[in-house]
Scaffold this motif. Structure first.
Motif, PDB file in Angstrom:
ATOM      1  N   ALA A 199     -46.261  34.743 127.508  1.00 31.74           N
ATOM      2  CA  ALA A 199     -45.359  35.657 128.217  1.00 31.74           C
ATOM      3  C   ALA A 199     -46.135  36.709 129.007  1.00 31.74           C
ATOM      4  O   ALA A 199     -45.803  37.024 130.147  1.00 31.74           O
ATOM      5  N   ALA A 200     -47.193  37.272 128.381  1.00 34.81           N
ATOM      6  CA  ALA A 200     -47.926  38.342 129.066  1.00 34.81           C
ATOM      7  C   ALA A 200     -48.558  37.798 130.337  1.00 34.81           C
ATOM      8  O   ALA A 200     -48.547  38.465 131.384  1.00 34.81           O
ATOM      9  N   GLU A 201     -49.083  36.594 130.259  1.00 35.27           N
ATOM     10  CA  GLU A 201     -49.748  36.018 131.430  1.00 35.27           C
ATOM     11  C   GLU A 201     -48.735  35.756 132.553  1.00 35.27           C
ATOM     12  O   GLU A 201     -49.008  36.014 133.728  1.00 35.27           O
ATOM     13  N   THR A 202     -47.545  35.289 132.162  1.00 36.27           N
ATOM     14  CA  THR A 202     -46.499  35.064 133.171  1.00 36.27           C
ATOM     15  C   THR A 202     -46.109  36.393 133.807  1.00 36.27           C
ATOM     16  O   THR A 202     -45.956  36.504 135.027  1.00 36.27           O
ATOM     17  N   ALA A 203     -45.983  37.439 132.970  1.00 39.18           N
ATOM     18  CA  ALA A 203     -45.509  38.736 133.491  1.00 39.18           C
ATOM     19  C   ALA A 203     -46.574  39.457 134.305  1.00 39.18           C
ATOM     20  O   ALA A 203     -46.261  40.094 135.313  1.00 39.18           O
ATOM     21  N   LEU A 204     -47.818  39.362 133.864  1.00 42.42           N
ATOM     22  CA  LEU A 204     -48.866  40.202 134.458  1.00 42.42           C
ATOM     23  C   LEU A 204     -49.758  39.442 135.427  1.00 42.42           C
ATOM     24  O   LEU A 204     -50.598  40.027 136.109  1.00 42.42           O
ATOM     25  N   GLY A 205     -49.603  38.113 135.459  1.00 42.78           N
ATOM     26  CA  GLY A 205     -50.377  37.301 136.401  1.00 42.78           C
ATOM     27  C   GLY A 205     -51.779  36.986 135.897  1.00 42.78           C
ATOM     28  O   GLY A 205     -52.593  36.400 136.631  1.00 42.78           O
ATOM     29  N   MET A 206     -52.092  37.368 134.672  1.00 45.99           N
ATOM     30  CA  MET A 206     -53.413  37.078 134.082  1.00 45.99           C
ATOM     31  C   MET A 206     -53.313  37.291 132.570  1.00 45.99           C
ATOM     32  O   MET A 206     -52.364  37.946 132.116  1.00 45.99           O
ATOM     33  N   PRO A 207     -54.298  36.789 131.795  1.00 42.39           N
ATOM     34  CA  PRO A 207     -54.226  37.001 130.342  1.00 42.39           C
ATOM     35  C   PRO A 207     -54.169  38.494 129.998  1.00 42.39           C
ATOM     36  O   PRO A 207     -54.740  39.329 130.713  1.00 42.39           O
ATOM     37  N   PHE A 208     -53.506  38.782 128.880  1.00 41.35           N
ATOM     38  CA  PHE A 208     -53.229  40.170 128.484  1.00 41.35           C
ATOM     39  C   PHE A 208     -54.490  41.039 128.459  1.00 41.35           C
ATOM     40  O   PHE A 208     -54.545  42.114 129.069  1.00 41.35           O
ATOM     41  N   PHE A 209     -55.545  40.583 127.758  1.00 42.66           N
ATOM     42  CA  PHE A 209     -56.727  41.443 127.610  1.00 42.66           C
ATOM     43  C   PHE A 209     -57.490  41.582 128.939  1.00 42.66           C
ATOM     44  O   PHE A 209     -58.135  42.600 129.172  1.00 42.66           O
ATOM     45  N   GLN A 210     -57.376  40.586 129.804  1.00 39.69           N
ATOM     46  CA  GLN A 210     -57.992  40.717 131.133  1.00 39.69           C
ATOM     47  C   GLN A 210     -57.246  41.786 131.933  1.00 39.69           C
ATOM     48  O   GLN A 210     -57.859  42.616 132.627  1.00 39.69           O
ATOM     49  N   TYR A 211     -55.919  41.789 131.817  1.00 36.09           N
ATOM     50  CA  TYR A 211     -55.114  42.800 132.513  1.00 36.09           C
ATOM     51  C   TYR A 211     -55.533  44.206 132.061  1.00 36.09           C
ATOM     52  O   TYR A 211     -55.738  45.107 132.874  1.00 36.09           O
ATOM     53  N   LEU A 212     -55.701  44.364 130.745  1.00 37.07           N
ATOM     54  CA  LEU A 212     -56.050  45.685 130.211  1.00 37.07           C
ATOM     55  C   LEU A 212     -57.442  46.119 130.652  1.00 37.07           C
ATOM     56  O   LEU A 212     -57.681  47.291 130.946  1.00 37.07           O
ATOM     57  N   SER A 213     -58.374  45.169 130.679  1.00 39.69           N
ATOM     58  CA  SER A 213     -59.766  45.591 130.926  1.00 39.69           C
ATOM     59  C   SER A 213     -60.115  45.603 132.402  1.00 39.69           C
ATOM     60  O   SER A 213     -60.951  46.380 132.829  1.00 39.69           O
ATOM     61  N   GLU A 214     -59.445  44.768 133.219  1.00 39.99           N
ATOM     62  CA  GLU A 214     -59.885  44.669 134.624  1.00 39.99           C
ATOM     63  C   GLU A 214     -58.851  45.184 135.617  1.00 39.99           C
ATOM     64  O   GLU A 214     -59.195  45.714 136.668  1.00 39.99           O
TER      65      GLU A 214
END
Ligand SMILES: C[S@@+](CC[C@H](N)C(=O)[O-])C[C@H]1O[C@@H](n2cnc3c(N)ncnc32)[C@H](O)[C@@H]1O
Length: 374
Positions: free
Chosen positions: A158-173
């Motif tokens: 779900a996070a990847e669908t919502a944010l366009g990338m894996p959750f921890f990648q979204y947080l760090s990058e």
């Protein structure tokens, strides 16, 4: 510095009961919860549960307006709170009426004051849970939950669908503010777990402890402060390094603490005699957990140990908070899950590990002590 037990009392807001009392209290509360649910007709329960989001958002509003911080200096009326926070007085009064009903704040003679729960929402509280509220009520977290139906239907993260990338990648990058909010939320819980761990588990013979996925280092800082003989390393994503350095400096342990920015699926620091993983295993599926644990097993010092700190889903249908956090695992990551006893046992075998010991913390989280099998 306060002793470990004093810090544990301060962190929990009272005595530190033994785990069996906590478990009994949880079971009693679950029974009352089940009764509470059966006391209304089905449609009422549907309405009440559907409104669950109101708690998240109302708490977020209160923290966003800094109401717990404003009340730190003493009780205020809703008009005074609205004036101090630049908000609409009528809306503030209604917000507080709702939150008092839900167990937050005290309301006496027309004025509002913090109670034990909202005191924990002050920014300057040493064991604040403010970041949990900011994380959970955030716009980006809501976007992730909007994808829950597609996660359940298709299995796609779900996070990847919502944010366009894996959750921890979204947080760090992609969104460092979100990364900081999430790390802060994690630290609110792990500060408590770290204190209880430090009180429960003997670490006197540990030379070098490595906290895998140790976030911004609050657990390691606490354990190093308790054990002057020990050195420590946090392995986490590079984006958390600056925050971890501040945490180590503030705790006066910077000379014995190292932060390694890296990817635990590639490699982990070698040669430590104790590796701890606080709430990391529940982020991943068995295959990836086994990869992290095998990476540790290969490089740990001879005679070294791994301690996995997680809670266990009980084998009954009654209420348990872990079944709720399991829903968070379902949407946040790719394969994250809370586990039952037998699921943990299968995971240790898959990672080439043997369970040597098991200890319950007063939080009812378990410390699984693992050593290489065979
Ligand atoms: C649920 S948090 C737990 C953090 C900390 N142990 C605690 O209890 O507060 C998971 C941690 O794993 C880290 N993490 C996620 N993917 C990682 C990776 N590939 N390599 C290293 N760390 C990672 C995250 O940055 C986060 O700090």
């Amino acid at each position: 510095m306060a002793s470990g037990i004093e810090r544990a009392k301060e962190a929990l807001g009272g005595a530190v009961p033994p785990p069996w009392i906590v478990r009994a209290a949880f079971r009693a509360r679950a029974a009352i919860g089940a009764l509470h649910a059966r006391m209304v007709p089905g449609f009422s329960l549907v309405l009440e549960r559907t409104f669950g989001m109101v708690d998240t958002k109302a708490l977020y509003c209160a923290v966003d307006l800094r109401i717990p911080d404003l009340l730190a200096r003493g009780p205020l009326t809703s008009t005074q709170i609205a004036a101090a926070s630049g908000a609409d007085p009528d809306a503030v009064e209604r917000l507080l009426r709702f939150l008092v009903m839900r167990g937050f704040f005290k309301h006496r003679r027309g004025a509002y004051a913090n109670n034990a729960a909202t005191d924990r929402l002050r920014e300057d509280h040493p064991y604040s849970f403010r970041d949990w509220v900011l994380f959970f009520g955030s716009e980006w977290n809501a976007r992730i939950w909007n994808e829950m139906p597609s996660r359940v239907r298709t299995g796609r993260p779900a996070a990847e669908t919502a944010l366009g990338m894996p959750f921890f990648q979204y947080l760090s990058e992609e969104n460092p503010d979100a990364g900081r909010a999430f790390a802060g939320a994690m630290a609110s819980g792990s500060r408590l777990q770290g204190i209880l761990f430090g009180e429960t588990i003997g670490l006197e013979d540990v030379r070098h402890l490595c906290d895998i996925g140790g976030g911004s280092g609050s657990v390691l800082a606490h354990l190093l402060a308790l054990h002057p003989q020990m050195h420590g390393t946090v392995l986490d994503l590079p984006s958390l390094e600056a925050d971890a350095r501040v945490v180590f400096e503030d705790a006066g342990v910077a000379e014995r603490a190292t932060f390694v920015g890296g990817d635990f699926f590639d490699a982990v620091p070698g040669g430590c005699d104790l590796y701890v993983l606080f709430a990391v295993v529940h982020d991943w599926d068995d295959e990836r957990c086994a990869l992290i644990l095998s990476n540790i097993r290969r490089v740990m010092a001879p005679g070294g140990r791994i301690m996995v700190i997680e809670a266990v889903i009980p084998p009954h249908d009654s209420e348990h908070f872990l079944k709720t956090t399991d829903m968070l695992m379902l949407v946040l990551g790719d394969g994250g899950r809370e586990r039952t006893d037998s699921e943990f046992a299968a995971l240790w075998t898959r990672a080439g590990l043997r369970l040597a010991n098991r200890t319950m913390l007063p939080s009812t989280f378990e410390v699984f002590e693992l050593v290489p099998a065979g």
